[in-house]
Write a protein that holds these residues in place. Sequence first.
Motif, PDB file in Angstrom:
ATOM      1  N   ILE A 163      -8.772   4.804 -45.869  1.00 42.64           N
ATOM      2  CA  ILE A 163      -8.265   5.393 -44.630  1.00 42.64           C
ATOM      3  C   ILE A 163      -9.072   6.640 -44.274  1.00 42.64           C
ATOM      4  N   SER A 164      -9.320   6.831 -43.004  1.00 43.01           N
ATOM      5  CA  SER A 164     -10.133   7.954 -42.537  1.00 43.01           C
ATOM      6  C   SER A 164      -9.265   9.140 -42.123  1.00 43.01           C
ATOM      7  N   ASP A 165      -9.911  10.299 -42.044  1.00 45.16           N
ATOM      8  CA  ASP A 165      -9.226  11.469 -41.493  1.00 45.16           C
ATOM      9  C   ASP A 165      -8.831  11.222 -40.046  1.00 45.16           C
ATOM     10  N   ALA A 166      -9.643  10.456 -39.329  1.00 45.56           N
ATOM     11  CA  ALA A 166      -9.345  10.166 -37.927  1.00 45.56           C
ATOM     12  C   ALA A 166      -8.041   9.374 -37.787  1.00 45.56           C
ATOM     13  N   GLN A 167      -7.803   8.409 -38.690  1.00 49.58           N
ATOM     14  CA  GLN A 167      -6.553   7.652 -38.655  1.00 49.58           C
ATOM     15  C   GLN A 167      -5.364   8.563 -38.922  1.00 49.58           C
ATOM     16  N   LYS A 168      -5.509   9.452 -39.899  1.00 50.66           N
ATOM     17  CA  LYS A 168      -4.428  10.393 -40.182  1.00 50.66           C
ATOM     18  C   LYS A 168      -4.161  11.298 -38.985  1.00 50.66           C
ATOM     19  N   HIS A 169      -5.227  11.716 -38.314  1.00 54.37           N
ATOM     20  CA  HIS A 169      -5.057  12.574 -37.143  1.00 54.37           C
ATOM     21  C   HIS A 169      -4.381  11.814 -36.005  1.00 54.37           C
ATOM     22  N   LEU A 170      -4.723  10.539 -35.845  1.00 53.14           N
ATOM     23  CA  LEU A 170      -4.065   9.728 -34.825  1.00 53.14           C
ATOM     24  C   LEU A 170      -2.564   9.652 -35.109  1.00 53.14           C
ATOM     25  N   ASP A 171      -2.206   9.369 -36.348  1.00 54.82           N
ATOM     26  CA  ASP A 171      -0.796   9.310 -36.718  1.00 54.82           C
ATOM     27  C   ASP A 171      -0.103  10.646 -36.436  1.00 54.82           C
ATOM     28  N   TRP A 172      -0.771  11.733 -36.783  1.00 56.24           N
ATOM     29  CA  TRP A 172      -0.217  13.067 -36.567  1.00 56.24           C
ATOM     30  C   TRP A 172       0.051  13.304 -35.080  1.00 56.24           C
ATOM     31  N   SER A 173      -0.890  12.898 -34.240  1.00 55.07           N
ATOM     32  CA  SER A 173      -0.717  13.109 -32.801  1.00 55.07           C
ATOM     33  C   SER A 173       0.432  12.263 -32.259  1.00 55.07           C
ATOM     34  N   ILE A 174       0.579  11.039 -32.765  1.00 54.66           N
ATOM     35  CA  ILE A 174       1.699  10.183 -32.355  1.00 54.66           C
ATOM     36  C   ILE A 174       3.021  10.820 -32.785  1.00 54.66           C
ATOM     37  N   ALA A 175       3.065  11.290 -34.019  1.00 55.18           N
ATOM     38  CA  ALA A 175       4.286  11.902 -34.535  1.00 55.18           C
ATOM     39  C   ALA A 175       4.642  13.177 -33.777  1.00 55.18           C
ATOM     40  N   CYS A 176       3.639  13.966 -33.437  1.00 58.72           N
ATOM     41  CA  CYS A 176       3.891  15.214 -32.713  1.00 58.72           C
ATOM     42  C   CYS A 176       4.412  14.960 -31.304  1.00 58.72           C
ATOM     43  N   SER A 177       4.116  13.779 -30.749  1.00 62.08           N
ATOM     44  CA  SER A 177       4.560  13.474 -29.385  1.00 62.08           C
ATOM     45  C   SER A 177       6.029  13.071 -29.333  1.00 62.08           C
ATOM     46  N   ALA A 178       6.650  12.852 -30.481  1.00 53.89           N
ATOM     47  CA  ALA A 178       8.058  12.477 -30.527  1.00 53.89           C
ATOM     48  C   ALA A 178       8.933  13.680 -30.199  1.00 53.89           C
ATOM     49  N   SER A 179      10.171  13.407 -29.849  1.00 53.27           N
ATOM     50  CA  SER A 179      11.158  14.465 -29.650  1.00 53.27           C
ATOM     51  C   SER A 179      11.412  15.187 -30.971  1.00 53.27           C
ATOM     52  N   ALA A 180      11.370  16.515 -30.920  1.00 50.90           N
ATOM     53  CA  ALA A 180      11.661  17.286 -32.128  1.00 50.90           C
ATOM     54  C   ALA A 180      13.087  17.019 -32.598  1.00 50.90           C
ATOM     55  N   LYS A 181      14.026  16.920 -31.667  1.00 49.62           N
ATOM     56  CA  LYS A 181      15.433  16.663 -32.014  1.00 49.62           C
ATOM     57  C   LYS A 181      15.586  15.285 -32.657  1.00 49.62           C
ATOM     58  N   ALA A 182      14.903  14.284 -32.089  1.00 50.24           N
ATOM     59  CA  ALA A 182      14.968  12.945 -32.673  1.00 50.24           C
ATOM     60  C   ALA A 182      14.358  12.931 -34.066  1.00 50.24           C
ATOM     61  N   THR A 183      13.268  13.642 -34.242  1.00 47.27           N
ATOM     62  CA  THR A 183      12.594  13.695 -35.538  1.00 47.27           C
ATOM     63  C   THR A 183      13.533  14.249 -36.603  1.00 47.27           C
ATOM     64  N   ILE A 184      14.285  15.278 -36.249  1.00 45.78           N
ATOM     65  CA  ILE A 184      15.232  15.880 -37.193  1.00 45.78           C
ATOM     66  C   ILE A 184      16.443  14.976 -37.415  1.00 45.78           C
ATOM     67  N   ASP A 185      17.035  14.501 -36.327  1.00 43.45           N
ATOM     68  CA  ASP A 185      18.258  13.703 -36.457  1.00 43.45           C
ATOM     69  C   ASP A 185      18.028  12.412 -37.226  1.00 43.45           C
ATOM     70  N   CYS A 186      16.842  11.837 -37.094  1.00 40.39           N
ATOM     71  CA  CYS A 186      16.560  10.580 -37.787  1.00 40.39           C
ATOM     72  C   CYS A 186      16.418  10.762 -39.289  1.00 40.39           C
ATOM     73  N   VAL A 187      16.190  11.999 -39.741  1.00 43.40           N
ATOM     74  CA  VAL A 187      16.172  12.244 -41.183  1.00 43.40           C
ATOM     75  C   VAL A 187      17.541  11.934 -41.771  1.00 43.40           C
ATOM     76  N   ASP A 188      18.590  12.382 -41.093  1.00 43.14           N
ATOM     77  CA  ASP A 188      19.942  12.062 -41.555  1.00 43.14           C
ATOM     78  C   ASP A 188      20.211  10.561 -41.456  1.00 43.14           C
ATOM     79  N   ALA A 189      19.700   9.936 -40.396  1.00 45.63           N
ATOM     80  CA  ALA A 189      19.940   8.501 -40.210  1.00 45.63           C
ATOM     81  C   ALA A 189      19.370   7.702 -41.372  1.00 45.63           C
ATOM     82  N   PHE A 190      18.073   7.883 -41.657  1.00 45.72           N
ATOM     83  CA  PHE A 190      17.477   7.053 -42.711  1.00 45.72           C
ATOM     84  C   PHE A 190      17.799   7.560 -44.106  1.00 45.72           C
ATOM     85  N   GLY A 191      18.131   8.853 -44.220  1.00 47.32           N
ATOM     86  CA  GLY A 191      18.398   9.410 -45.544  1.00 47.32           C
ATOM     87  C   GLY A 191      19.811   9.227 -46.034  1.00 47.32           C
ATOM     88  N   LEU A 192      20.781   9.189 -45.119  1.00 49.31           N
ATOM     89  CA  LEU A 192      22.185   9.220 -45.510  1.00 49.31           C
ATOM     90  C   LEU A 192      22.951   7.933 -45.210  1.00 49.31           C
TER      91      LEU A 192
END
Length: 278
Positions: free
Chosen positions: A178-207
């Motif tokens: 895997i390249s650094d470019a692929q990791k950066h692409l993933d990072w950019s996709i993840a950063c584009s998500a809702s911050a609230k959704a990112t947090i709330d989904c931790v409880d969803a998948f974790g609990l």
Amino acid sequence: MNYIETTKEEKGKKIKLFYEDYGEGQPVILIHGWPLSHKMWEYQVEKIVDAGFRCITYDRRGFGASDKPWEGYNYDALASDLNDVINTLDLSNVTIVGFSMGGGEVARYIGDYGTKKLSKAALISAVPPFMLKTENNPDGLDKDVFEGFKKKIRKDRAGFLKGFGDNFYNYDKNKDRISDAQKHLDWSIACSASAKATIDCVDAFGLTDFREDLKKFDVPTLVVHGDADEVVPMNISGRKSKELIENATFKVIEGAPHGLIVTHKDQLNDILLQFLKK
């Protein structure tokens, strides 16, 4: 752009889910992991379509190009969204494939809606049956793990996601895959998500406990996990899902990290296509 309106409203408004739909034949729905989007399936979609299937991917609410409501990130709501995708596109004889958090949608969909519209199901690096350590689930992860995720996201979401990307791929051990470019692409996709959704989904998948949902599986089911997964350890997830799902096929990819959809894509694609064609 293609959108589906959900039946479940949040604050009086229906949610629009972005989706892509390619190919013809028996439908296959791919459900992405946290904190990414449908784009994570890039190396699977082409193979599935070329094999003669109709391949549908969509963005979970709060992620990718879908609407980003403030609330509604529990698995009952997310399974309802999947049900809306199936019904709106008038699908039957469907195979639903969930990666990581997306495995929870597969499990809760079957738990809530049954399998009358399904042909098969697949769980890849998936969170079921139950991630949280409890008295009757002693092998799970301490709640502090998930609270730590949320604390770090609130402090520096971009920084957390960068480090999570390294763990996602066991990067130090897979630099040749895997390249650094692929990791950066993933990072950019993840950063584009809702911050609230990112947090709330931790409880969803974790609990969320999916153990009763898995007992309702009555279609052929594929469970795939990497034995080097450091995000969703195989022994508390994939291996236990196989034990709870009657007649499940369990495939272990040796040395594969959580993000085997990229690092071990050829092995994963072979396993998935064999299952789809069987």
